[in-house]
Scaffold this motif. Structure first.
Motif, PDB file in Angstrom:
ATOM      1  N   ARG A  12       0.859  -1.256   0.032  1.00 52.14           N
ATOM      2  CA  ARG A  12      -0.103   0.187   0.087  1.00 52.14           C
ATOM      3  C   ARG A  12       0.861   1.085   0.173  1.00 52.14           C
ATOM      4  O   ARG A  12       0.596   2.317  -0.513  1.00 52.14           O
ATOM      5  CB  ARG A  12      -0.867  -0.141   1.309  1.00 52.14           C
ATOM      6  CG  ARG A  12      -2.054  -1.159   1.070  1.00 52.14           C
ATOM      7  CD  ARG A  12      -3.418  -0.621   1.919  1.00 52.14           C
ATOM      8  NE  ARG A  12      -2.744  -1.125   3.411  1.00 52.14           N
ATOM      9  CZ  ARG A  12      -3.120  -2.381   3.969  1.00 52.14           C
ATOM     10  NH1 ARG A  12      -3.492  -3.459   3.397  1.00 52.14           N
ATOM     11  NH2 ARG A  12      -2.635  -2.569   5.379  1.00 52.14           N
ATOM     12  N   LEU A  13       1.894   1.179   0.704  1.00 49.60           N
ATOM     13  CA  LEU A  13       3.017   2.369   0.638  1.00 49.60           C
ATOM     14  C   LEU A  13       3.411   2.448  -0.880  1.00 49.60           C
ATOM     15  O   LEU A  13       3.589   3.617  -1.260  1.00 49.60           O
ATOM     16  CB  LEU A  13       4.192   1.951   1.433  1.00 49.60           C
ATOM     17  CG  LEU A  13       5.305   3.049   1.465  1.00 49.60           C
ATOM     18  CD1 LEU A  13       4.838   4.446   2.287  1.00 49.60           C
ATOM     19  CD2 LEU A  13       6.466   2.487   2.267  1.00 49.60           C
ATOM     20  N   ALA A  14       3.770   1.705  -1.597  1.00 48.45           N
ATOM     21  CA  ALA A  14       4.258   1.673  -2.783  1.00 48.45           C
ATOM     22  C   ALA A  14       3.072   2.200  -4.075  1.00 48.45           C
ATOM     23  O   ALA A  14       3.742   3.231  -4.652  1.00 48.45           O
ATOM     24  CB  ALA A  14       4.999   0.395  -3.354  1.00 48.45           C
ATOM     25  N   LYS A  15       1.958   1.702  -3.501  1.00 50.82           N
ATOM     26  CA  LYS A  15       0.919   2.279  -4.370  1.00 50.82           C
ATOM     27  C   LYS A  15       0.324   3.612  -4.109  1.00 50.82           C
ATOM     28  O   LYS A  15       0.417   4.356  -5.087  1.00 50.82           O
ATOM     29  CB  LYS A  15      -0.267   1.223  -4.154  1.00 50.82           C
ATOM     30  CG  LYS A  15      -1.635   1.547  -5.061  1.00 50.82           C
ATOM     31  CD  LYS A  15      -2.860   0.587  -5.224  1.00 50.82           C
ATOM     32  CE  LYS A  15      -3.746   1.065  -5.776  1.00 50.82           C
ATOM     33  NZ  LYS A  15      -4.958   0.050  -5.623  1.00 50.82           N
ATOM     34  N   ALA A  16       0.468   3.919  -2.775  1.00 46.28           N
ATOM     35  CA  ALA A  16       0.319   5.388  -2.631  1.00 46.28           C
ATOM     36  C   ALA A  16       1.230   6.209  -3.011  1.00 46.28           C
ATOM     37  O   ALA A  16       0.956   7.377  -3.668  1.00 46.28           O
ATOM     38  CB  ALA A  16       0.238   5.455  -0.911  1.00 46.28           C
ATOM     39  N   ALA A  17       2.711   5.971  -3.004  1.00 42.86           N
ATOM     40  CA  ALA A  17       3.754   6.778  -3.730  1.00 42.86           C
ATOM     41  C   ALA A  17       3.494   6.983  -5.100  1.00 42.86           C
ATOM     42  O   ALA A  17       3.736   8.053  -5.795  1.00 42.86           O
ATOM     43  CB  ALA A  17       5.164   6.161  -3.309  1.00 42.86           C
ATOM     44  N   VAL A  18       3.267   6.059  -5.771  1.00 45.23           N
ATOM     45  CA  VAL A  18       2.939   6.021  -7.222  1.00 45.23           C
ATOM     46  C   VAL A  18       1.584   6.847  -7.567  1.00 45.23           C
ATOM     47  O   VAL A  18       1.807   7.561  -8.655  1.00 45.23           O
ATOM     48  CB  VAL A  18       2.910   4.732  -7.989  1.00 45.23           C
ATOM     49  CG1 VAL A  18       2.681   4.909  -9.484  1.00 45.23           C
ATOM     50  CG2 VAL A  18       4.030   3.979  -7.811  1.00 45.23           C
TER      51      VAL A  18
END
Length: 199
Positions: free
Chosen positions: A63-69
């Motif tokens: 979810r962190l990676a998805k939020a960053a993108v």
């Protein structure tokens, strides 16, 4: 010319992470975001952009990676709109106009790559093994491509002046956001392979 300078100043001074998310933020959730952001090239910007997502991330690398993108996509869309407006400003020189038109094209490619990345990250959560590797390879390639296009836009301005300065400032900012996103995508991939990630 004065109107052009004033317009550029107003647009450039609005730089900030515009994406927002809901979810109650706890100290533990923020600790995870802050610790993760230390692995990026621009930690303070990373924390600022993702702090509103901490409650929904809840320690999840995915979810962190998805939020960053997602944040990178939002900022890239904003930068693309900024450049598009420059093409319609009176007083812009012919060579600057051509550089702006080229930048519009590269930023369109950047937005498309990041949009694909967000969609692909949604698929990653339901995959393992070779399927995971295939999806993650796509995401890493597309986010890297988006960053390259943003850098190409900055390098396209041969004529020094207010337009070049304004575009470079905006592209430097969005490139830093995207660089952070790529670092967190890579971090997620590595931690998933090691089996130390939280879904």
């Amino acid at each position: 010319m004065e109107k052009l300078v004033l317009y550029l100043l107003l647009l450039v001074n609005t730089l900030w992470c515009t994406a927002a998310a809901s979810g109650a933020t706890t100290p533990t959730a923020m600790d995870f975001v802050q610790a993760s952001c230390k692995t990026t090239l621009h930690p303070p910007l990373c924390v600022r952009c993702l702090s509103s997502y901490a409650g929904s991330i809840q320690g999840s690398d995915h979810r962190l990676a998805k939020a960053a993108v997602t944040v990178s996509l939002s900022e890239s869309k904003s930068a693309a709109a900024f450049v598009s407006k420059l093409a319609r400003v009176r007083g812009i020189k012919p060579r600057e106009y051509q550089a702006v038109k080229d930048c519009i094209s590269t930023m369109s490619n950047s937005v498309a790559s990041l949009s694909q990345s967000v969609q692909e990250l949604a698929q990653v959560a339901r995959t393992t093994g070779q399927d995971f590797e295939w999806h993650m390879s796509n995401v890493e390639t597309w986010v890297g491509s988006a960053l390259t296009n943003q850098n190409i836009c900055s390098r396209g301005f041969a004529v020094n002046g207010h337009v070049k300065d304004a575009v470079n400032k905006r592209m430097d900012y969005v490139s830093q956001v995207t660089s952070n996103a790529l670092a967190l995508v890579n971090r997620f991939a590595v931690r998933h392979r090691k089996g130390i990630h939280k879904p």
